[in-house]
Design a protein around this motif. Structure first.
Motif: not given
Length: 411
Positions: A218-229, A243-251, A260-264
Motif C-alpha cells: 500500500k501507499g506506493v506508485a507503480l510506473h511503466a511505459g508512461g502508465l502510473n498506478s 489491481g495496482g499491478v494490472y494497471a501497468v501490466s500491458a507495458p 516503484v515509488d515507495l514514497a509517492p
C-alpha cells in the motif's frame, strides 16, 4: 435434423447476452448456445468481490483508457461508434432498467448496491426469457458449420444471422478457452495472438521474502511505459498480483521497464531528509523501517536493490526509493489473467463487427483485438460490443427476405 432459427448467439457471457437482447423481437427466434452448464460464469466470478460495472466519468475520458488500436476510439469501428454509443452513462441506465440500484465509489467505479453480480444476472435472464430468447447450456460449438455437441448428441442449427461471443482465453475453466482461433483462421479470418492482459508477474523471490507472502503493498506508485498506478497489490509466493499491478501490466508485458515509488507523497528533498537520520548502531533493516515506516516497503527495497548502496548519501537513498526497479520474471499465463489481449484483427471485421470472411456472422466481446484496464472498462466494452453487434445483426435480419437458410460457416 437441422433446426432453423432467425438468430444464433454463441456464448452466454455479457457480450453474448447483450447481443441477444438487441436481437430479441416479437416473433423472432433467438437461440443462445452456451458450452458451460450455466451462463455468464466469468461475470459471476468477477462479481464475487463486488461487481464493477463501469467507471463514472465523461465518455471522452473513458475511451482514452483503452490501448491504442483497440477500435474503441471515436471514429473507429467497434464498440462506441456512431450515435448509439454505449458508455458509462448508458451502462448505468441499462442496469437501473433491470431494477438494480447502483452507487459510485470514491474512485468513480460503479457497483450494484448489493455488490453482487447474481441479482443483475437473474433479472437480465428473466428479461431475455420474457422476450422469447432461448438459452441452451452444455451446447459446445464444434467449429464445423453451426454444429454443436450437446447432452442429446450432435445438433445442427441454421441461423439467418449469427453472433459469436466466445470470449478470449483467460480463465479457461470458466469457459473462455480460445478454441475458436484455429476454426476462424481456417475460414480466412485474421486473428492476432491471444496474450494475457491485466495479469500478475512471476518473481523468483529470495527466501527472506517468504514472511511477506500474502502481504498487501500500500501507499506506493507503480510506473511503466508512461502508465502510473497508485492501486494496492499483493506479494505472493509466485510473484506480484492485484489491481495496482494490472494497471501497468500491458507495458510491463511488452518489455517496458517498471519502477516503484515507495514514497509517492514525498518529494525527493523531503524523502532525503528522512534518509539523513543517523543510523547509529541500528541494522540496515531496522534503520530502513524507521525511515520508510513500513516493513513491506523495506523488504522490497532490500529485495530489488543489488548491490545495496550501503555508503550512499541521503539523496542517493531517496532517489532509489523514488524509482526502485521492479524486477520480475515475465507475465503470468492466460489461465491466471483477468482478461486477454489479441483476438480478431480489426481489418477482419466491418464497422458493424461483421466478419468479412463470413457474411452475416458478427463478433463481440473479448474475441476482438482490444485491451483495457480493470475498473469497469472491460465489462462496459463487452456489453457495448455485444449491443453493437446485436443491433447490426438485427438490422441485417430486417433487411433480408424471409428465411432461406442460414449463412453457414465453411470451416
Amino acid at each position: 435434423m437441422t433446426e432453423i432459427v432467425d438468430a444464433l448467439v454463441i456464448g452466454a457471457g455479457p457480450a453474448g447476452l447483450m447481443a441477444a437482447e438487441a436481437l430479441m423481437a416479437p416473433g423472432r427466434r433467438v437461440l443462445v448456445a452456451e458450452a458451460m452448464p450455466t451462463p455468464a460464469r466469468k461475470f459471476l466470478m468477477a462479481g464475487k468481490s463486488g461487481l464493477n460495472l463501469t467507471k463514472d466519468e465523461p465518455f471522452e475520458a473513458f475511451v482514452q483508457s483503452f490501448a491504442p488500436g483497440s477500435g474503441v476510439l471515436p471514429g473507429a469501428p467497434g464498440y462506441f461508434g456512431g450515435k448509439e454509443r454505449f458508455g458509462p452513462a448508458e451502462v448505468m441506465a441499462w442496469a437501473r432498467g433491470l431494477g438494480i440500484d447502483l452507487f459510485t465509489g470514491s474512485t468513480g467505479r460503479v457497483f450494484p448496491t448489493g455488490m453482487k453480480a447474481s441479482p443483475l444476472l437473474r433479472a437480465w435472464l428473466a428479461r431475455l426469457r420474457g422476450g422469447g430468447v432461448e438459452l441452451r447450456t452444455r451446447w459446445r460449438w464444434t467449429g464445423a458449420g453451426f454444429r454443436f455437441e450437446t447432452p442429446q448428441g450432435m445438433r445442427d442449427v441454421a441461423p439467418r444471422v449469427a453472433v459469436l461471443a466466445l470470449g478470449g482465453a483467460s480463465w479457461p475453466r470458466l469457459g473462455s478457452d480460445g478454441a475458436w482461433v484455429p476454426w476462424l483462421e481456417a475460414a480466412g479470418v485474421r486473428v492476432m495472438p491471444l496474450r494475457p492482459a491485466n495479469m500478475g508477474f512471476h518473481v523468483a523471490w529470495s527466501p527472506q521474502m517468504a514472511r511477506h507472502f500474502g502481504s498487501p503493498v500500500k501507499g506506493v506508485a507503480l510506473h511503466a511505459g508512461g502508465l502510473n498506478s497508485r492501486g494496492e497489490w499483493i506479494i505472493g509466493a509466485g510473484g506480484i498480483e492485484g489491481g495496482g499491478v494490472y494497471a501497468v501490466s500491458a507495458p510491463l508485458r511488452d518489455g517496458a521497464a517498471g519502477h516503484v515509488d515507495l514514497a509517492p507523497d514525498l518529494d525527493p528533498p523531503a524523502l532525503a531528509a528522512r534518509f539523513a537520520r543517523p543510523r547509529g548502531r541500528l541494522s540496515l533493516g531496522n534503520w530502513l523501517r524507521r525511515v520508510l515506516e513500513d516493513p513491506v516497503k523495506v523488504a522490497l527495497i532490500l529485495e530489488w536493490t543489488r548491490p545495496l548502496p550501503l555508503s550512499a548519501a541521503p539523496g542517493g537513498w531517496a532517489a532509489l526509493a523514488k524509482a526502485l526497479p521492479l524486477r520480475h520474471d515475465g507475465p503470468m499465463g492466460l489461465d491466471r489473467a483477468i482478461s486477454s489481449a489479441g483476438g480478431l484483427a480489426w481489418d477482419s471485421v466491418t464497422a458493424d463487427l461483421e466478419l468479412r470472411a463470413m457474411p452475416h456472422v458478427f463478433a463481440a466481446g473479448e474475441m476482438l483485438d482490444w485491451e483495457a484496464p480493470t475498473g469497469g472498462y472491460l465489462l462496459t466494452a463487452c456489453l457495448g460490443s455485444g449491443l453493437h453487434a446485436g443491433r447490426a445483426a438485427a438490422a441485417r435480419l430486417d433487411a433480408r427476405a424471409p428465411h432461406g437458410g442460414g449463412p453457414g460457416l465453411k470451416i
